[in-house]
Design a protein around this motif. Sequence first.
Motif, mmCIF file in Angstrom:
data_model
loop_
_atom_site.group_PDB
_atom_site.id
_atom_site.type_symbol
_atom_site.label_atom_id
_atom_site.label_comp_id
_atom_site.label_asym_id
_atom_site.label_seq_id
_atom_site.Cartn_x
_atom_site.Cartn_y
_atom_site.Cartn_z
ATOM 1 N N GLU A 1 0.717 -1.252 0.001
ATOM 2 C CA GLU A 1 -0.013 -0.078 0.138
ATOM 3 C C GLU A 1 0.852 1.250 0.029
ATOM 4 N N VAL A 2 1.988 1.277 0.922
ATOM 5 C CA VAL A 2 2.952 2.348 0.928
ATOM 6 C C VAL A 2 3.656 2.835 -0.464
ATOM 7 N N VAL B 1 2.615 1.888 -3.623
ATOM 8 C CA VAL B 1 1.765 2.148 -4.708
ATOM 9 C C VAL B 1 1.540 3.462 -4.354
ATOM 10 N N SER B 2 1.076 3.747 -3.089
ATOM 11 C CA SER B 2 0.459 5.031 -2.924
ATOM 12 C C SER B 2 1.693 6.388 -2.936
ATOM 13 N N GLU C 1 1.967 6.513 -6.795
ATOM 14 C CA GLU C 1 1.015 7.161 -7.570
ATOM 15 C C GLU C 1 1.189 8.998 -7.147
ATOM 16 N N LYS C 2 1.907 9.120 -6.200
ATOM 17 C CA LYS C 2 2.067 10.594 -5.473
ATOM 18 C C LYS C 2 3.323 11.190 -6.399
ATOM 19 N N ARG D 1 -1.415 -2.566 -6.640
ATOM 20 C CA ARG D 1 -1.752 -3.349 -5.150
ATOM 21 C C ARG D 1 -1.950 -4.670 -5.201
ATOM 22 N N PRO E 1 -3.225 -1.016 6.914
ATOM 23 C CA PRO E 1 -3.764 0.309 6.266
ATOM 24 C C PRO E 1 -5.252 0.235 6.611
ATOM 25 N N GLU F 1 3.493 11.024 6.922
ATOM 26 C CA GLU F 1 2.954 10.824 5.539
ATOM 27 C C GLU F 1 1.745 9.646 5.511
ATOM 28 N N HIS F 2 1.962 8.767 6.045
ATOM 29 C CA HIS F 2 0.651 7.693 5.843
ATOM 30 C C HIS F 2 -0.418 7.778 6.941
#
Length: 878
Positions: free
Chosen positions: A158-159, A161-162, A165-166, A429, A467, A503-504
């Motif tokens: 998750e971390v 990919v996110s 994406e950012k 993901r 998450p 950040e998360h």
Amino acid sequence: MAKELSKVYEPQEVESRIYEMWQKGGYFHAERDPKKKPFTIVMPPPNVTGQLHMGHAMDAALQDVLIRFKRMEGYSALWLPGVDHAGIATQIKVEEELRKEGLTRYDLGREKFLEKVWDWKHKYGNRIVEQQKKLGASCDWDRARFTMDEGCSNAVREVFVSLYEKGLIYKGSRIINWCPHCVTALSDAEVEYQDKPGHMWHLRYPLADGSGDVIVATTRPETMLGDTGVAVNPNDERYQNIVGKTCILPLVNKEIPIVADEYVDMEFGTGCVKMTPAHDPNDFEVGLRHNLEVIRVLDDNGKVNEFGGKYQGMDRYEARKAIVADLEEQGYLVKIEDHAHNVGTCYRCHNDVEPIISAQWFVKMQPLAEAALECVNSGATKFVPERFTKTYTNWMENCRDWCISRQLWWGHQIPAWYCADCGHMTVSREDATCCEKCGSKNIARDEDVLDTWFSSALWPFETLGWPDKNAEDFKYFYPTDVLVTGYDIIFFWVARMIFSGCEHTGKPPFHTVLIHGLVRDDKGRKMSKSLGNGIDPLEMIDRFGSDALRMNMVTANSPGNDMRFYVERCEAMRNFANKIWNASRYVLMNLKIEKNELPAMEELELADKWILSKLNTLIAEVTENLDKYELGIAVQKVYDFIWDSYCDWYIELTKARLYSEDEASKTVAQKVLLYVLDQFLKLLHPFMPFLTEEIWQAIPHEGDSIMVQSWPKFREDLCFKTEETAMEAIMNAIRAVRNRRAEMNVPPSKKSTLYVVTGKRDVFEQGAGFITRLAYADQVVVADTAPAGHEDMVSCVTADAEMFIPMNQLVDIEKELERIAKELEKARKNLASIEGKLSNENFVSRAPENVVNAEKEKAEKARALIAQLEEAEKRLKK
């Protein structure tokens, strides 16, 4: 009802039984209780390859003290344990095992090799857990985690990919740190720098137009095979006429451009720098600005590759020798200078790191560092001691993008797939089955895994169910409270957890970072296999008991500072355990009461009020010290109270009452003895959990375990400052008389009248019974003027009184003077002999330093003894 304690305390028998009792009772398990405040510590996860060493023992002891303290204070205290998959370290261990069978990981293939690693993990992964249990760690083992379990793996993906994406994760060809021995990329934090002696080679590169040559200076001649330019500073008047020309690269015989760039230091070397963009981060940046070719000439194993011509296949240092020899032979070597330089080495295998260009995955650090800096600058997260804030902020302000890909098989494989048909990269993901752009099924997953620290950076929240924002543990226990760790991993781990948490989850992962130092040997050296000076904590536990080892760790500890480990201190702490055991046994043998309760205030006698007042102050101070993370100071105060105030004084002060006919006074003494014992066992419990549990189970108590009892509280009604001061005055008088008698060699069996002259007659009359018994008097006379004939008596003085002892009742003065004269003669002869040795130049210059120092120490002791004897002689003659 009180139970009897065995004659001797046997930690080896007690500790395993007590730990089993705690586990069966479920006392380590933290419940989510809306009525209670949570207090959370996540354990720095030791490597799955690990075995308990002194650093782990220190870490675990400090965390256990805090968690036991907070549990007793009424918090829902969670200490969450786990182990780390430790990418490189674990893979190397398993590859070593395979080598014994003549195999490599490539012989097995990725899947079969990973099965082997998982087998190894199942076999050895719990070894360190069992060892932590021996230390008394009160972790919630039901919640134990592993950085590659399903939940942690989901969080990692998750971390990744996110962040991708950012736009905060990208793949690019950059100069990275490469370890040719471990055959993987390393992040900046995994490189240790050492000053090493080396050389600076000055080489002649001829100008292509035949008008002369340029002299370049380099510390790494083997990389010249990949040179694609020479740079000079545009402001350097020496070289302005050659900018824009080309020169010939020796041995390779290729024309390369000469460019002007402000990066070049005019003062260093010759002011001309060879440019190898594939093998130096600064050259890479210059190369980008001047469009220089990038040619990598070393392979992943540090050997010269196909671009190296006749040197192909040579190791980098072998190639260096051959290249320098050829340069010299062909007339290109101008001179060689000695030159010490800072060399990067791999933190795992300590081989020299090679900067090379490589396609790797990176995290953009600047946007993440901003929030992480703000979190510490604003005080949302504090370092204890505060000086480590600077270490953290310096690193955060200057950190470069983090290289997160590793060329290993063991770890979290990067969730990116490459399409063989259209070249598109899918980051997902879920495991991708086809290209998201063209739909082709002809896709292959990125072979690399993520840096171990990428997953451990998520440890404080991934272990609590993130998450899934609705995970009950995450909602209740996050953010965590305190992180306890050594100063050596502030960059590796602490900084990364802080920016990952911010950040998360939008919150810093903990409010306090408690930093401790390294455990060193008794000479102050780092413990290491190469020095053979490591001490096995398990051996210490077997010899002295877990409580003794824990006490050694905590009493010697002050936040942020290294500690020296002395085996003798373990022995001293075992003696402390025995002292408490014997005192508790004595109290239990004299106990006729079945309930632990304080007597009515009006029944308390002077000594009772003194000990209760001392205890009350102790409770307030120890609680405050623990809240400030001053664990070493807190436990020293408990130690001093138990040894000195309770065992050496209060037990002695109450003996007459315990054996008297006065039942009321006897009962009061028993009640206070028991109450104080119960209270200090609770204060000591976080530090010495096994001993305190075993004794607490034997005394009258309510409840199942000391570890879930309430922490002692300061009580206004137990402040007896007046009585405390009075009792201290009496004790000081007793100490002074005993010391004076010892100086005069008077045995306790010889008693005399003792005259006490004081302005506080009521205090000393009240304490006359104590003084008579403990200062070995047959009677005590309290007065406000000195007795007749006091000039011939021996006296001693305290702040509150002067005591006179008629020595003629105790000592035959003539005989005593004779004895002292003989002792003096012997001591002076001994000193003369030692001084003779020390004045002998031959002895002082030839004997080893420790032998000479030992003689000097003997001389000092002899002088001190002579001074004492002369003083005693003077007093007797008076």
